[in-house]
Design an enzyme around this catalytic site. Structure first.
Site, PDB file in Angstrom:
ATOM      1  N   ASP A  89      47.707  28.051  54.302  1.00 39.36           N
ATOM      2  CA  ASP A  89      46.616  27.349  54.980  1.00 39.36           C
ATOM      3  C   ASP A  89      47.155  26.322  55.966  1.00 39.36           C
ATOM      4  OD1 ASP A  89      47.555  25.370  53.385  1.00 39.36           O
ATOM      5  OD2 ASP A  89      45.810  25.278  52.077  1.00 39.36           O
TER       6      ASP A  89
ATOM      7  N   ASP B 130      49.934  32.681  49.832  1.00 40.93           N
ATOM      8  CA  ASP B 130      49.607  31.575  48.988  1.00 40.93           C
ATOM      9  C   ASP B 130      48.381  32.070  48.229  1.00 40.93           C
ATOM     10  OD1 ASP B 130      49.141  29.176  47.995  1.00 40.93           O
ATOM     11  OD2 ASP B 130      48.649  28.182  49.869  1.00 40.93           O
TER      12      ASP B 130
ATOM     13  N   ASP C 172      51.962  23.371  53.788  1.00 40.55           N
ATOM     14  CA  ASP C 172      53.093  24.293  53.753  1.00 40.55           C
ATOM     15  C   ASP C 172      53.625  24.617  55.145  1.00 40.55           C
ATOM     16  OD1 ASP C 172      50.923  25.706  54.505  1.00 40.55           O
ATOM     17  OD2 ASP C 172      50.952  27.146  52.867  1.00 40.55           O
TER      18      ASP C 172
END
Lengths: 623, 72
Positions: A515, A328, A519
């Protein structure tokens, strides 16, 4: 319970020592021609001294009808040796077995101790402040909303929020991150971190059991329940191995001589029994069964001390084979903080004018880009009035000038003409005249470049970025790090789809780092899901295979190194121990070497080496 | 309900597996799991706490005396 002089001086040591001396006496007596019954007596006493504890355990084994109990098999082997007249070998089998056990116990105890020391991040005492009075209490007795005092050198007792005071906090024991962090009012503190200096007053946000340190501990403890491929192999193998070897021993020691007798040959009882007893000596797979989980225990514990939490040995297998890594962007590869990367004034315009006017217009904006611009011109005057145009930018009155700061679209709407191909994230105009542009971007983390290079060295073939950010913002980061692919403007379900596609390509296993806040489903989907930034979110921990306590990506290559080495240590142990056992079995079955001395020496030796090798897995500092 | 106990004195994971099997067969205990290295026994059972420990100790009697099981 007897009191021990030293943890190393157990009665096993005395047994081995006295048994050994008696064995020596017996051997010497035999050599110098002492009468037979006297020699036998010395050896018998030696056997009893060395073996009586094993015999007691063996009896218990028989009582629970466990005839494959290692103690029972060792008893049979040593007594059997006496029956065929090999007294010294019988005693030696028992002595070596005992010495091996002693060594195993010490090694396991030592590993347990070092892991407990590594994991000793749980503070037990806390200072509660109530009505201005400080009292020291058990950390477990703190309740939500209590106020605690944290002095220099104290461990933070529970997760809490700073109310007053400033201090440097050292989170190394929890996150592996050695640079202390400065905290002040409003900062969140995790239990298990250490206050370096300064005195803090803080409010309890989580009780002890739900605080970071306890969660880390229970995660690591439970980790040993998810077994690695190697551990499962050893478990299955040991279930078959002992019965097979014992059966082979029976066939060889009794079956073969009977057949020889039947077919009219000399039965050769002593020789065949000798071979069979040698089989029994190596029938215990214990060293192997210890060394493999011990490797993973060490690897998982060592990793935890570096702020890397594996959810199980099987996750180490998976991580060792990762070929694709997706990150990410925000906060993993970049600082998650915007900064002005380029200032492009129009012809004839001063850099300072451009910056100052833009900063004035953005003076009161909460947009992260605005903060980055203000940082470069902190003295810029306040605007007289500001009008926000949603999604386009700002129109402000600065010292009587009509200043536009925003997208190309905003300037075009206001009738400002710009040079063709003007580049940037924010465009600035004053009283209808184009002043120039600013390029604002998320700063690539210092260590990201090195991390990417290290991942490649560790055999990761593709490294890419899945981000919700726009292509424009993602591209510079990807270029700076020379990533292999970028998927920008992804909604959370878009990330899911992207990882699904990567997995469908069947090009090695796919790792996703996020994190874990929004997600978690992607983390769960990936072959290896990594949650960064600690044990804060339950959903992330549940979904992840690996939790990285710090928010730094540099732990990832380290995690791969640890996983690879742990798996390879476990493999070395399996191959080495099996090879030695097999060699002994072949040598004694073929009659090339039926010496029980050699068998027991090799078997205990390989156990010691395998265990020492396994203990290496704990040392991860320099990886 | 899951309850954890400490188990000390086991020689090796092999013996741990055997003890685990024995405890798992006790009436009223649904499953038992021993983690040799962290020296923890996790039992799933609906027996009252006191009876549970007694039942587990009874099963462990077949093992060498140095094997001890205690509440955490």
């Amino acid at each position: 319970m007897k009191k021990r002089l030293s943890p190393y001086l157990t009665h096993e040591v005395w047994q081995v020592l006295f048994g050994g001396l008696l064995l020596l006496a017996g051997v010497l007596a035999e050599r110098f021609g002492a009468p037979g019954p006297a020699v036998l007596a010395v050896f018998l006493v030696a056997l009893a001294v060395a073996g009586y504890t094993v015999w007691l355990d063996a009896i218990k084994g028989i009582l629970r009808r466990d005839l494959l109990d290692e103690k029972f098999l060792m008893t049979v082997a040593s007594v059997g040796a006496f029956v065929i007249g090999s007294y010294a070998e019988g005693v030696a089998v028992m002595l070596f077995f005992l010495a091996g056990e002693y060594f195993e116990h010490q090694a396991v105890a030592r590993s347990r101790k070092s892991i407990r020391a590594l994991m000793d991040v749980r503070p037990d005492r806390a200072i509660r402040l109530s009505d201005g009075i400080e009292e020291e209490i058990d950390a477990d007795d703190l309740s939500l909303g209590d106020t605690v005092v944290i002095r220099p050198g104290d461990r933070v007792p529970v997760d809490c929020a700073v109310l007053d005071g400033r201090a440097l906090i050292d989170a190394a024991s929890l996150t592996g991150e050695s640079v202390p962090v400065e905290v002040g009012p409003g900062s969140a503190l995790s239990s298990g971190t250490v206050c370096r200096n300064g005195r803090l007053i803080a409010r309890v946000e989580r009780v002890a059991d739900e605080s970071a340190a306890s969660r880390v501990l229970s995660l690591v403890e439970d980790a040993n329940e998810a077994k690695s491929r190697q551990e499962n192999f050893i478990t299955r193998f040991s279930r078959v191995y002992t019965p097979a070897v014992v059966l082979a021993a029976l066939l060889m020691g009794i079956g073969v001589p009977l057949i020889l007798l039947w077919t009219g040959h000399a039965p050769g009882w002593t020789d065949w029994l000798h071979r069979a007893l040698t089989f029994l000596v190596v029938s215990c797979p214990c060293a192997l069964v210890i060394s493999v989980p011990l490797s993973f225990f060490g690897g998982i514990g060592g990793a935890a001390s570096e702020g890397i939490l594996f959810k199980g040995g099987n996750r180490m297998n998976a991580l060792a084979h990762v070929k694709t890594v997706c990150c990410d962007k925000t906060g993993t590869l970049t600082e998650g903080k915007f900064e002005v990367r380029a200032i492009t004034p129009a012809e004839g315009v001063e850099r300072e004018t451009l910056l100052s006017l833009a900063a004035s217009a953005e003076r009161n904006s909460t947009h992260p880009i605005a903060a980055a611009i203000r940082e470069l011109a902190p003295a810029a005057p306040s605007p007289a009035s500001v009008e926000e145009r949603a999604g386009r930018g700002i129109v402000a009155d600065v010292n009587g000038r009509r200043v536009l700061v925003g997208s190309k679209k905003l300037l075009a709407e206001e009738g400002v003409s710009m040079p063709d191909g003007a580049q940037g994230s924010v465009f600035v105009a004053s009283n209808g005249q184009y002043l120039g542009s600013l390029t604002v971007g998320d700063a690539v983390r210092e260590e990201s470049r090195d991390t990417v290079a290290r991942l490649r060295r560790h055999g990761v073939r593709r490294i890419g970025m899945l981000t919700g950010d726009t292509e424009e913002n993602a591209k510079p980061v990807s270029d700076a790090l020379s990533l292999d692919f970028v998927r920008a403007s992804l909604l959370p379900d878009g990330k899911y789809k992207a990882v699904e596609d990567l997995i469908a390509e069947r090009n090695g296993s796919v790792l996703y780092v996020g994190d874990g806040i929004n997600d978690a489903p992607v983390i769960a989907l990936a072959d290896v899901g990594v949650a960064m930034g600690g044990v804060g979110s339950d959903a992330a921990i549940e979904a992840a295979d690996l939790v990285i306590m710090s928010d730094k990506l540099d732990r990832l290559p380290k995690a791969i190194r640890i996983a690879r080495r742990t798996v390879s240590i476990a493999r070395q142990n399996i191959v080495f121990a099996l090879a030695v056992k097999l060699a002994i079995l072949i040598l004694s079955a073929t009659g090339i070497n039926t010496s029980m001395w050699l068998a027991v020496f090799a078997d205990v030796g390989v156990a010691v080496i395998a265990i020492l090798n396994a203990m290496r897995a704990l040392r991860v500092k320099r990886l | 309900m899951k309850t954890k106990f400490s188990v000390t004195g086991l020689d090796c994971p092999n013996c741990a597996a055997k003890l685990e099997g024995l405890i798992g067969k006790v009436k009223g205990i649904d499953s038992a799991k021993i983690n040799f290295l962290s020296e923890k026994l996790t039992v799933e059972s609906d027996l009252p706490a006191g009876d549970l420990l007694a039942a587990i100790r009874e099963a462990a009697k077949a093992f060498p005396d140095k094997v001890t099981i205690d509440a955490l």
